[in-house]
Design a protein around this motif. Structure first.
Motif, PDB file in Angstrom:
ATOM      1  N   ARG A  24       0.821  -1.212   0.000  1.00 57.19           N
ATOM      2  CA  ARG A  24       0.000   0.000   0.000  1.00 57.19           C
ATOM      3  C   ARG A  24       0.851   1.257   0.000  1.00 57.19           C
ATOM      4  O   ARG A  24       2.029   1.229   0.390  1.00 57.19           O
ATOM      5  N   GLU A  30      -1.316  10.086   8.404  1.00 57.74           N
ATOM      6  CA  GLU A  30      -0.175   9.272   8.849  1.00 57.74           C
ATOM      7  C   GLU A  30      -0.088   9.251  10.366  1.00 57.74           C
ATOM      8  O   GLU A  30      -0.270  10.290  11.015  1.00 57.74           O
ATOM      9  N   HIS A  31       0.179   8.067  10.892  1.00 57.82           N
ATOM     10  CA  HIS A  31       0.265   7.840  12.342  1.00 57.82           C
ATOM     11  C   HIS A  31      -1.057   8.156  13.030  1.00 57.82           C
ATOM     12  O   HIS A  31      -1.073   8.609  14.173  1.00 57.82           O
ATOM     13  N   TYR A  34      -3.265   4.241  15.177  1.00 55.93           N
ATOM     14  CA  TYR A  34      -3.242   3.891  16.608  1.00 55.93           C
ATOM     15  C   TYR A  34      -3.685   5.060  17.482  1.00 55.93           C
ATOM     16  O   TYR A  34      -3.580   5.001  18.702  1.00 55.93           O
ATOM     17  N   THR A 160       2.841  -1.846  15.531  1.00 56.91           N
ATOM     18  CA  THR A 160       2.210  -1.007  14.503  1.00 56.91           C
ATOM     19  C   THR A 160       0.698  -1.006  14.692  1.00 56.91           C
ATOM     20  O   THR A 160       0.142  -1.811  15.425  1.00 56.91           O
ATOM     21  N   MET A 163      -3.622  -0.003   9.903  1.00 56.86           N
ATOM     22  CA  MET A 163      -3.908   0.575   8.584  1.00 56.86           C
ATOM     23  C   MET A 163      -3.513  -0.363   7.436  1.00 56.86           C
ATOM     24  O   MET A 163      -4.295  -0.569   6.493  1.00 56.86           O
ATOM     25  N   ASP A 164      -2.315  -0.910   7.517  1.00 56.23           N
ATOM     26  CA  ASP A 164      -1.774  -1.655   6.377  1.00 56.23           C
ATOM     27  C   ASP A 164      -2.596  -2.922   6.103  1.00 56.23           C
ATOM     28  O   ASP A 164      -2.930  -3.225   4.957  1.00 56.23           O
TER      29      ASP A 164
END
Ligand code: GLA
Length: 371
Positions: A24, A30-31, A34, A160, A163-164
Motif C-alpha cells: 500500500r 499518517e500515524h 493507533y 504497529t 492501517m496496512d
C-alpha cells in the motif's frame, strides 16, 4: 503462476491454494491508526503470493522465492518464536489458532521490502487468506485483519497499527480506502488522479521494529491520558495547547492537524480538487517533519525536488525514518519530476532512488488450485 510451479518443485506436492495481498501507499492520515483517527491509503498493484497446502506431520514449513533456506517448526511449538521474515508467516498461523496438522507455504513477495510499502502486511494477509481457505474456516476479513495485527504486534514485536492490514483486506480497485479507526468503518473514495501518483523509494533504511515508532506511540498515549480523551485524534487544538511537555505537544499537534487534513482531503477528492489535495499532502509532510519528527533528509529532499519540478503535492508515506515519498504529478511532468529528484540526490552523492507509478489495486484474494 511461478509460485505454483516452484511449490511443486520444492515440496514435491500440489499447492491447494494461493493467497495474495497487496502492498500500500498511504495518501494522507499518517500515524493516525493507533490514535483513533482516519487514514486514506490505496492498495498497490504489487502483491505478495503465498502458495500453501496442508501437511500431516504437524510441521509449518516455509520457503520464499526471495530468500534462501527453509524454516521448519512444529505448529504446536510456534510459541517458541520463529525469527526473521518467516516470523510474519508463523505469527499469522499462531494468531489464527485454526486446527490443522501442518502447512507447507511458499512465498513470492513482489512488494519491495524495506521501501515502506507494507510488504510485511502483504505477506501476513496473503498467508491469512491461504490458511483460512485451507482450513475451511469462516472467520471474517475483519477477524483476519485482527489476527495479522496480533501477529505483527505480539509475535514479531512491531507495535504497529492496523492501517496496512485493513487496506490490504478491504481495498477496492480504482479507489482509495477511507478508514476511520475510531469505529473501524471503511468507505471507498474514487482515486483517479490526472497524471500520476509517483512513488519515490528513497532506499534509506526503514525498520519499524526499532524504538522510534514505539516512542511516538507512547507519546500519543501519554497525551491522550493527560487530556482524558479515549483517542488523541478526538482532541481539539485548544486541548493540545494545554499539554505541558513541549515535545508531547508537538506530537499531538501533528495528530490533531493531520486528522483535520484527512477530512478535508476526502472532500477534495470527492470534488476533484486536485490542487487542494496536493496542498494537503504537502502540509502533511511538513507536520510529519516538524511536529512528529519521523522524516529523514532523503524524504525531505525527494519532496522538495518533486514540488519544485511541478508536483501538485508531495509527502513521505508510511511510518517514516526512511522508506518512500509520494508525489502527485500532473500529466506530462512524470519524467521532469523523476529527473529533478535524481539530480537532487546526485548532488548529495546519495544512491539514486527507485520510482514506481502507483495505481489503486484490489484487496487480498485466494484461489483454489486443487481439491
Ligand atoms: C506503519 C504502520 C502503520 C501506520 C503507519 C503510519 O506503516 O505499520 O500501522 O501506523 O506506519 O501511518
Amino acid at each position: 503462476m511461478r509460485v505454483v510451479t516452484e511449490f511443486r518443485a520444492r515440496f514435491d506436492a500440489e499447492p491447494a491454494v494461493v493467497g495474495s495481498a497487496p502492498g500500500r501507499v498511504n495518501l494522507i492520515g499518517e500515524h493516525l491508526d493507533y490514535n483513533g483517527g482516519r487514514s486514506m491509503p490505496i492498495a498497490l498493484e504489487a502483491r505478495t503470493y503465498a502458495a500453501a497446502a496442508v501437511r500431516d506431520d504437524g510441521l509449518l514449513v516455509v520457503e520464499s522465492l526471495q530468500t534462501d533456506g527453509r524454516v521448519e517448526v512444529p505448529v504446536e511449538e510456534l510459541d517458541d518464536r520463529v525469527e526473521g521474515w518467516a516470523a510474519y508467516v508463523a505469527g499469522v498461523v499462531w494468531a489464527l489458532e485454526l486446527d490443522a496438522c501442518g502447512y507447507s507455504i511458499l512465498v513470492d513477495g513482489q512488494v519491495p521490502s524495506g521501501a515502506g510499502l507494507s510488504s510485511s502486511a502483504a505477506l501476513e494477509c496473503a498467508v491469512a487468506m491461504a490458511v483460512r481457505e485451507l482450513t475451511g474456516s469462516t472467520v471474517s476479513r475483519a477477524d483476519l485483519v485482527a489476527a495479522c495485527v496480533r501477529a505483527e504486534n505480539d509475535y514479531v514485536g512491531a507495535k504497529t497499527g492496523s492501517m496496512d492490514q485493513t487496506v490490504a483486506m478491504f481495498a477496492e480497485p480504482g479507489n482509495a480506502l477511507l478508514i476511520d479507526f475510531a469505529n473501524g468503518a471503511t468507505r471507498p473514495v474514487p482515486w483517479d488522479p490526472p497524471g500520476e501518483l509517483l512513488v519515490i523509494d528513497t532506499r534509506a533504511s526503514h525498520a519499524l521494529v526499532g524504538g522510534e515508532y514505539a516512542e511516538r506511540r507512547s507519546s500519543c498515549d501519554e497525551a491522550a491520558a493527560e487530556l482524558g480523551v479515549d483517542h488523541l485524534a478526538a482532541a481539539s487544538l485548544e486541548q493540545v495547547n494545554l499539554l505541558t511537555d513541549l515535545e508531547t505537544r508537538r506530537r499531538a499537534h501533528h495528530v490533531v492537524t493531520e486528522q483535520a487534513r484527512v477530512v478535508e482531503a476526502e472532500a477534495a477528492l470527492r470534488s476533484g480538487d486536485w490542487a487542494e489535495f496536493g496542498r494537503l499532502m504537502t502540509a502533511s509532510h511538513a507536520s510529519l517533519r516538524d511536529d512528529y519528527e519521523v522524516s529523514v533528509p532523503e524524504l525531505d529532499l525527494a519532496v522538495e525536488a518533486a514540488l519544485e519540478a511541478g508536483a501538485l503535492g508531495a509527502r513521505m508515506t508510511g511510518g517514516g525514518f526512511g522508506g518512500s515519498a509520494i508525489a502527485l504529478v500532473p500529466p506530462g511532468l512524470d519524467a521532469a519530476v523523476q529527473d529533478a529528484v535524481l539530480a537532487a540526490y546526485a548532488s548529495e552523492d546519495w544512491q539514486p532512488p527507485r520510482f514506481v507509478d502507483a495505481s489503486a489495486g484490489g484487496p487480498a484474494t485466494v484461489e483454489r488450485i486443487t481439491g
